[in-house]
Write a protein that holds these residues in place. Structure first.
Motif, PDB file in Angstrom:
ATOM      1  N   ALA A  96       0.849  -1.205   0.000  1.00 57.58           N
ATOM      2  CA  ALA A  96       0.000   0.000   0.000  1.00 57.58           C
ATOM      3  C   ALA A  96       0.884   1.255   0.000  1.00 57.58           C
ATOM      4  N   SER A  97       1.977   1.207   0.747  1.00 58.72           N
ATOM      5  CA  SER A  97       2.893   2.356   0.766  1.00 58.72           C
ATOM      6  C   SER A  97       3.656   2.483  -0.558  1.00 58.72           C
ATOM      7  N   VAL A  98       3.993   1.363  -1.148  1.00 59.57           N
ATOM      8  CA  VAL A  98       4.654   1.411  -2.460  1.00 59.57           C
ATOM      9  C   VAL A  98       3.739   2.132  -3.454  1.00 59.57           C
ATOM     10  N   ARG A  99       2.460   1.738  -3.464  1.00 59.17           N
ATOM     11  CA  ARG A  99       1.528   2.370  -4.423  1.00 59.17           C
ATOM     12  C   ARG A  99       1.365   3.854  -4.110  1.00 59.17           C
ATOM     13  N   LEU A 100       1.358   4.182  -2.826  1.00 56.61           N
ATOM     14  CA  LEU A 100       1.222   5.591  -2.451  1.00 56.61           C
ATOM     15  C   LEU A 100       2.412   6.403  -2.991  1.00 56.61           C
ATOM     16  N   CYS A 101       3.615   5.890  -2.780  1.00 57.21           N
ATOM     17  CA  CYS A 101       4.812   6.584  -3.291  1.00 57.21           C
ATOM     18  C   CYS A 101       4.704   6.782  -4.799  1.00 57.21           C
ATOM     19  N   GLU A 102       4.241   5.749  -5.482  1.00 53.06           N
ATOM     20  CA  GLU A 102       4.194   5.838  -6.946  1.00 53.06           C
ATOM     21  C   GLU A 102       3.109   6.816  -7.391  1.00 53.06           C
ATOM     22  N   ARG A 103       1.987   6.875  -6.658  1.00 52.76           N
ATOM     23  CA  ARG A 103       0.959   7.882  -6.993  1.00 52.76           C
ATOM     24  C   ARG A 103       1.500   9.298  -6.825  1.00 52.76           C
ATOM     25  N   LEU A 104       2.430   9.483  -5.884  1.00 49.22           N
ATOM     26  CA  LEU A 104       3.004  10.816  -5.660  1.00 49.22           C
ATOM     27  C   LEU A 104       4.041  11.182  -6.717  1.00 49.22           C
ATOM     28  N   GLY A 105       4.451  10.204  -7.507  1.00 46.67           N
ATOM     29  CA  GLY A 105       5.481  10.472  -8.513  1.00 46.67           C
ATOM     30  C   GLY A 105       6.885  10.216  -8.007  1.00 46.67           C
ATOM     31  N   MET A 106       6.999   9.577  -6.850  1.00 45.90           N
ATOM     32  CA  MET A 106       8.339   9.259  -6.325  1.00 45.90           C
ATOM     33  C   MET A 106       8.918   8.096  -7.123  1.00 45.90           C
ATOM     34  N   GLY A 137      11.623  -8.236  14.391  1.00 47.05           N
ATOM     35  CA  GLY A 137      11.462  -9.437  15.196  1.00 47.05           C
ATOM     36  C   GLY A 137      12.459 -10.471  14.713  1.00 47.05           C
ATOM     37  N   ASP A 138      11.947 -11.634  14.248  1.00 44.00           N
ATOM     38  CA  ASP A 138      12.882 -12.640  13.728  1.00 44.00           C
ATOM     39  C   ASP A 138      12.861 -12.684  12.197  1.00 44.00           C
ATOM     40  N   ARG A 139      12.246 -11.685  11.574  1.00 42.12           N
ATOM     41  CA  ARG A 139      12.199 -11.610  10.102  1.00 42.12           C
ATOM     42  C   ARG A 139      13.237 -10.597   9.620  1.00 42.12           C
ATOM     43  N   TRP A 140      14.019 -10.982   8.634  1.00 41.60           N
ATOM     44  CA  TRP A 140      14.895  -9.997   7.996  1.00 41.60           C
ATOM     45  C   TRP A 140      14.025  -9.088   7.142  1.00 41.60           C
ATOM     46  N   GLY A 141      14.150  -7.790   7.376  1.00 45.85           N
ATOM     47  CA  GLY A 141      13.363  -6.833   6.602  1.00 45.85           C
ATOM     48  C   GLY A 141      14.191  -6.228   5.483  1.00 45.85           C
ATOM     49  N   SER A 142      13.566  -6.092   4.335  1.00 47.89           N
ATOM     50  CA  SER A 142      14.199  -5.406   3.207  1.00 47.89           C
ATOM     51  C   SER A 142      13.401  -4.142   2.925  1.00 47.89           C
ATOM     52  N   GLU A 143      14.095  -3.104   2.484  1.00 47.59           N
ATOM     53  CA  GLU A 143      13.418  -1.811   2.302  1.00 47.59           C
ATOM     54  C   GLU A 143      13.649  -1.246   0.906  1.00 47.59           C
ATOM     55  N   TYR A 144      12.651  -0.495   0.461  1.00 52.42           N
ATOM     56  CA  TYR A 144      12.823   0.366  -0.711  1.00 52.42           C
ATOM     57  C   TYR A 144      13.047   1.795  -0.232  1.00 52.42           C
ATOM     58  N   VAL A 145      13.833   2.523  -0.992  1.00 53.32           N
ATOM     59  CA  VAL A 145      13.906   3.974  -0.831  1.00 53.32           C
ATOM     60  C   VAL A 145      13.255   4.586  -2.059  1.00 53.32           C
ATOM     61  N   TYR A 146      12.232   5.370  -1.824  1.00 52.46           N
ATOM     62  CA  TYR A 146      11.564   6.129  -2.889  1.00 52.46           C
ATOM     63  C   TYR A 146      11.878   7.605  -2.681  1.00 52.46           C
ATOM     64  N   ALA A 147      11.977   8.370  -3.778  1.00 48.09           N
ATOM     65  CA  ALA A 147      12.277   9.794  -3.614  1.00 48.09           C
ATOM     66  C   ALA A 147      11.729  10.611  -4.769  1.00 48.09           C
ATOM     67  N   ALA A 148      11.548  11.889  -4.499  1.00 48.27           N
ATOM     68  CA  ALA A 148      11.096  12.838  -5.534  1.00 48.27           C
ATOM     69  C   ALA A 148      11.827  14.156  -5.362  1.00 48.27           C
ATOM     70  N   LEU A 149      12.151  14.773  -6.482  1.00 49.84           N
ATOM     71  CA  LEU A 149      12.545  16.178  -6.496  1.00 49.84           C
ATOM     72  C   LEU A 149      11.257  16.967  -6.762  1.00 49.84           C
ATOM     73  N   ALA A 150      11.336  18.277  -6.657  1.00 57.45           N
ATOM     74  CA  ALA A 150      10.108  19.084  -6.759  1.00 57.45           C
ATOM     75  C   ALA A 150       9.348  18.808  -8.054  1.00 57.45           C
ATOM     76  N   ALA A 151      10.087  18.686  -9.148  1.00 59.94           N
ATOM     77  CA  ALA A 151       9.420  18.521 -10.446  1.00 59.94           C
ATOM     78  C   ALA A 151       8.768  17.148 -10.597  1.00 59.94           C
ATOM     79  N   ASP A 152       9.174  16.188  -9.771  1.00 59.72           N
ATOM     80  CA  ASP A 152       8.602  14.836  -9.876  1.00 59.72           C
ATOM     81  C   ASP A 152       7.236  14.733  -9.202  1.00 59.72           C
ATOM     82  N   LEU A 153       6.986  15.604  -8.232  1.00 57.58           N
ATOM     83  CA  LEU A 153       5.765  15.453  -7.424  1.00 57.58           C
ATOM     84  C   LEU A 153       4.527  15.630  -8.296  1.00 57.58           C
ATOM     85  N   VAL A 154       3.652  14.642  -8.246  1.00 53.82           N
ATOM     86  CA  VAL A 154       2.376  14.724  -8.962  1.00 53.82           C
ATOM     87  C   VAL A 154       1.442  15.558  -8.105  1.00 53.82           C
ATOM     88  N   ARG A 155       1.099  16.743  -8.568  1.00 52.91           N
ATOM     89  CA  ARG A 155       0.312  17.681  -7.738  1.00 52.91           C
ATOM     90  C   ARG A 155      -1.166  17.547  -8.024  1.00 52.91           C
TER      91      ARG A 155
END
Ligand SMILES: CC(C)(COP(=O)(O)OP(=O)(O)OC[C@H]1O[C@@H](n2cnc3c(N)ncnc32)[C@H](O)[C@@H]1OP(=O)(O)O)[C@@H](O)C(=O)NCCC(=O)NCCS
Length: 185
Positions: free
Chosen positions: A144-154, A167-185
């Motif tokens: 759900a957060s991945v889709r949110l980032c993508e809707r924002l244009g990140m 806990g006992d699960r290895w977690g993997s992460e994405y880094v999403y980012a946007a510069l000003a021009a990328d943001l879907v307004r």
């Protein structure tokens, strides 16, 4: 700088400072295991929510040095109650880098509220706070957060593999980012 000198609002929402009587609303979602699932910590107790709300309500909303953060309650314009929260954290004052995050009550999912609130906060970051880049870190299973980032244009900039322990699960992460021009307004 008073970062809330003008209110942060959207068509449907108001983003405002937390107030002491928001504790019950915040506890209503922060206590849920499904909300905490990808936050790398257990659900919050009522006492922890009270402490969080009190800290946010009393905070100066400074935006000057690394670690300064702005946590806002997200409310509907036409109804009382807190739907969730968005947070912006200054990670590098020198390079004008800010991290954005969001937590919402699942009862209010699926209406685009989190996207609308995050978009308004990111726009405030670029337009008022002088932020150069906004980024988010999220567990790769948090679709759900991945889709949110993508809707924002990140854009997905990184995939960190088993970089944390949940806990006992290895977690993997994405880094999403946007510069000003990328943001879907
Ligand atoms: C991450 C989180 C905020 C996403 O919630 P969400 O309800 O999916 O996000 P939104 O409120 O923006 O709603 C978007 C959904 O509503 C739909 N929608 C309906 N009306 C919409 C509108 N006007 N605008 C945008 N989307 C709309 C979208 O299609 C989307 O559904 P989809 O993802 O199934 O396609 C929520 O899952 C959450 O709080 N999770 C727990 C905390 C957490 O993990 N935080 C992130 C840590 S990195």
């Amino acid at each position: 700088m008073d970062v809330l000198a003008t209110p942060v609002g959207t068509d449907r929402l108001v983003l405002r400072r937390f107030a002491p009587d928001d504790v019950a609303d915040v506890y209503a979602y922060q206590r849920l295991p499904e909300v905490a699932r990808y936050l790398y910590r257990p659900p919050l107790s009522r006492a922890q929510c009270a402490e969080l709300v009190a800290r946010r309500a009393a905070a100066e909303l400074r935006w000057a040095v690394d670690g300064d953060d702005i946590g806002l309650a997200v409310c509907r314009r036409d109804e009382p109650g807190v739907l969730g929260s968005v947070v912006l954290t200054l990670r590098s004052a020198r390079a004008r880098q800010a991290e954005i995050g969001w937590v919402f009550h699942p009862a209010h999912a699926g209406h685009g509220y989190a996207t609308e609130a995050a978009r308004a906060l990111a726009a405030r970051a670029f337009d008022v706070l002088g932020v150069h880049r906004v980024f988010a870190r999220l567990d790769v299973e948090n679709t759900a957060s991945v889709r949110l980032c993508e809707r924002l244009g990140m854009r997905r900039e990184a995939h960190l593999v088993e970089n944390d322990l949940d806990g006992d699960r290895w977690g993997s992460e994405y880094v999403y980012a946007a510069l000003a021009a990328d943001l879907v307004r």
